[in-house]
Design a protein around this motif. Sequence first.
Motif, PDB file in Angstrom:
ATOM      1  N   SER A 186       0.832  -1.202   0.000  1.00 42.48           N
ATOM      2  CA  SER A 186       0.000   0.000   0.000  1.00 42.48           C
ATOM      3  C   SER A 186       0.869   1.256   0.000  1.00 42.48           C
ATOM      4  CB  SER A 186      -0.923   0.026   1.224  1.00 42.48           C
ATOM      5  OG  SER A 186      -0.202   0.370   2.394  1.00 42.48           O
ATOM      6  N   ILE A 187       0.302   2.332  -0.519  1.00 38.03           N
ATOM      7  CA  ILE A 187       0.969   3.627  -0.512  1.00 38.03           C
ATOM      8  C   ILE A 187       1.206   4.096   0.915  1.00 38.03           C
ATOM      9  CG2 ILE A 187       0.735   6.067  -1.131  1.00 38.03           C
ATOM     10  CD1 ILE A 187       1.362   4.262  -3.507  1.00 38.03           C
ATOM     11  N   PHE A 188       0.271   3.818   1.815  1.00 43.25           N
ATOM     12  CA  PHE A 188       0.415   4.222   3.213  1.00 43.25           C
ATOM     13  C   PHE A 188       1.640   3.555   3.832  1.00 43.25           C
ATOM     14  CE2 PHE A 188      -4.157   4.303   2.220  1.00 43.25           C
ATOM     15  CZ  PHE A 188      -4.413   5.651   2.414  1.00 43.25           C
ATOM     16  N   GLU A 189       1.832   2.275   3.524  1.00 43.35           N
ATOM     17  CA  GLU A 189       2.996   1.562   4.044  1.00 43.35           C
ATOM     18  C   GLU A 189       4.287   2.145   3.473  1.00 43.35           C
ATOM     19  OE1 GLU A 189       4.235  -3.052   4.712  1.00 43.35           O
ATOM     20  OE2 GLU A 189       3.601  -2.498   2.688  1.00 43.35           O
ATOM     21  N   GLN A 190       4.293   2.449   2.166  1.00 42.55           N
ATOM     22  CA  GLN A 190       5.502   3.013   1.561  1.00 42.55           C
ATOM     23  C   GLN A 190       5.846   4.359   2.193  1.00 42.55           C
ATOM     24  OE1 GLN A 190       6.963   0.852  -0.107  1.00 42.55           O
ATOM     25  NE2 GLN A 190       5.837  -0.020  -1.828  1.00 42.55           N
ATOM     26  N   ALA A 191       4.826   5.166   2.484  1.00 40.53           N
ATOM     27  CA  ALA A 191       5.073   6.460   3.146  1.00 40.53           C
ATOM     28  C   ALA A 191       5.654   6.248   4.543  1.00 40.53           C
ATOM     29  CB  ALA A 191       3.777   7.262   3.218  1.00 40.53           C
ATOM     30  N   SER A 192       5.157   5.236   5.233  1.00 40.63           N
ATOM     31  CA  SER A 192       5.680   4.921   6.571  1.00 40.63           C
ATOM     32  C   SER A 192       7.129   4.453   6.494  1.00 40.63           C
ATOM     33  CB  SER A 192       4.817   3.843   7.236  1.00 40.63           C
ATOM     34  OG  SER A 192       3.506   4.309   7.462  1.00 40.63           O
ATOM     35  N   ILE A 193       7.471   3.740   5.426  1.00 37.45           N
ATOM     36  CA  ILE A 193       8.847   3.271   5.243  1.00 37.45           C
ATOM     37  C   ILE A 193       9.787   4.460   5.028  1.00 37.45           C
ATOM     38  CG2 ILE A 193      10.359   2.022   3.654  1.00 37.45           C
ATOM     39  CD1 ILE A 193       8.077  -0.023   3.317  1.00 37.45           C
ATOM     40  N   VAL A 194       9.336   5.458   4.260  1.00 41.06           N
ATOM     41  CA  VAL A 194      10.150   6.665   4.061  1.00 41.06           C
ATOM     42  C   VAL A 194      10.418   7.336   5.403  1.00 41.06           C
ATOM     43  CG1 VAL A 194      10.249   8.951   3.004  1.00 41.06           C
ATOM     44  CG2 VAL A 194       9.321   7.021   1.704  1.00 41.06           C
ATOM     45  N   GLU A 195       9.378   7.482   6.213  1.00 36.76           N
ATOM     46  CA  GLU A 195       9.529   8.098   7.529  1.00 36.76           C
ATOM     47  C   GLU A 195      10.454   7.276   8.416  1.00 36.76           C
ATOM     48  OE1 GLU A 195       5.559   8.472   8.957  1.00 36.76           O
ATOM     49  OE2 GLU A 195       4.916   9.663   7.231  1.00 36.76           O
ATOM     50  N   ALA A 196      10.340   5.934   8.340  1.00 39.56           N
ATOM     51  CA  ALA A 196      11.197   5.061   9.138  1.00 39.56           C
ATOM     52  C   ALA A 196      12.655   5.193   8.714  1.00 39.56           C
ATOM     53  CB  ALA A 196      10.733   3.607   9.003  1.00 39.56           C
ATOM     54  N   LEU A 197      12.907   5.337   7.419  1.00 38.96           N
ATOM     55  CA  LEU A 197      14.277   5.511   6.932  1.00 38.96           C
ATOM     56  C   LEU A 197      14.873   6.811   7.468  1.00 38.96           C
ATOM     57  CD1 LEU A 197      16.735   4.933   5.174  1.00 38.96           C
ATOM     58  CD2 LEU A 197      15.494   5.900   3.220  1.00 38.96           C
ATOM     59  N   LEU A 198      14.104   7.886   7.438  1.00 38.48           N
ATOM     60  CA  LEU A 198      14.608   9.171   7.924  1.00 38.48           C
ATOM     61  C   LEU A 198      14.862   9.118   9.430  1.00 38.48           C
ATOM     62  CD1 LEU A 198      12.404  11.574   5.792  1.00 38.48           C
ATOM     63  CD2 LEU A 198      14.818  11.025   5.462  1.00 38.48           C
TER      64      LEU A 198
END
Length: 306
Positions: free
Chosen positions: A119-131
């Motif tokens: 999901s797009i929501f999960e991908q956005a969460s992954i970006v935040e987790a990387l940062l």
Amino acid sequence: FRKRDQLVLPIYWWVPVGLLAVPLLAVYLHIPPPQLSHTLHSWKTSGKFFTYKGLRIFYQDSVGVVGSPEIVVLLHGFPTSSYDGYKIWEGLTLRFPQVIALDFLGFDFSDKPRPHHYSIFEQASIVEALLRHLGLQNCRINLLSHDYGDIVAQEQNRSGRLTIVCACQMEVSFQRLIVFSFSKSYLKMEFLPTSLRPSESELWDMWAGIQNNNGNLVIDSLLQYINQRKKVRRRWVGALDSVTIPIHFIYGPLDPINPYPEFLELYRKTLPRSTVSILDDHISLYPQLEDPMGFLNAYMGFINSF
């Protein structure tokens, strides 16, 4: 007798088709992935991985110039990867102190779990987790997105969990939908209208990345983002309507998905406050690969305008 023949014929017609399809499917599922080129292999070995909920996510993180308080994060498109930015990478490090890109879950060198609800929501969460992993969650961030990444960028802006300074899109996410099959032949067809198209080796790299780690088996799951986009269209279009940060669109007029000039008129109507750079007439869907210098000039012009 005729009725019985009419019933029997279709049954026997499917038998050889089924017998042929089964081994072909078996071969397809077990076909070895293409070898990585030297350039793509170097991209992989120079990158790193972090873990998100037990899943390995590939990313690139380069140090650039000293002095600027902002970083840039690249969000790639579908069905490719962070490698799309390799031609503009050095140019970005000359402007920003840190340049970051990742392969979304299910793409290229990141894990490709199956079955999995992508999901797009999960991908956005992954970006935040990387940062957070890099200790950058409180930094001022410039988002540079393309295609699929545009929707992730819209979700980042909608969530408000990152300090986004500005956003630049290479192709916006409300494009017309097209149906295609994923193969190296498709990748070739996609670039046929362009004269500065990616080379044969670059197209092969794209295909190698898609096939890496049995990626051909998750394509259908990744494509569910199209249905997600329909379901939450109001949320993501609303993020565009209410945007308060500077936003810019870099457009290739030969884009086969978003045709010129109709699409540009729609974009300007939807986002009247956004600025636009129109590249040369022969530039198409992947401006960062087709015309990296023209793309960088357009992007830096935007960044330096405020």
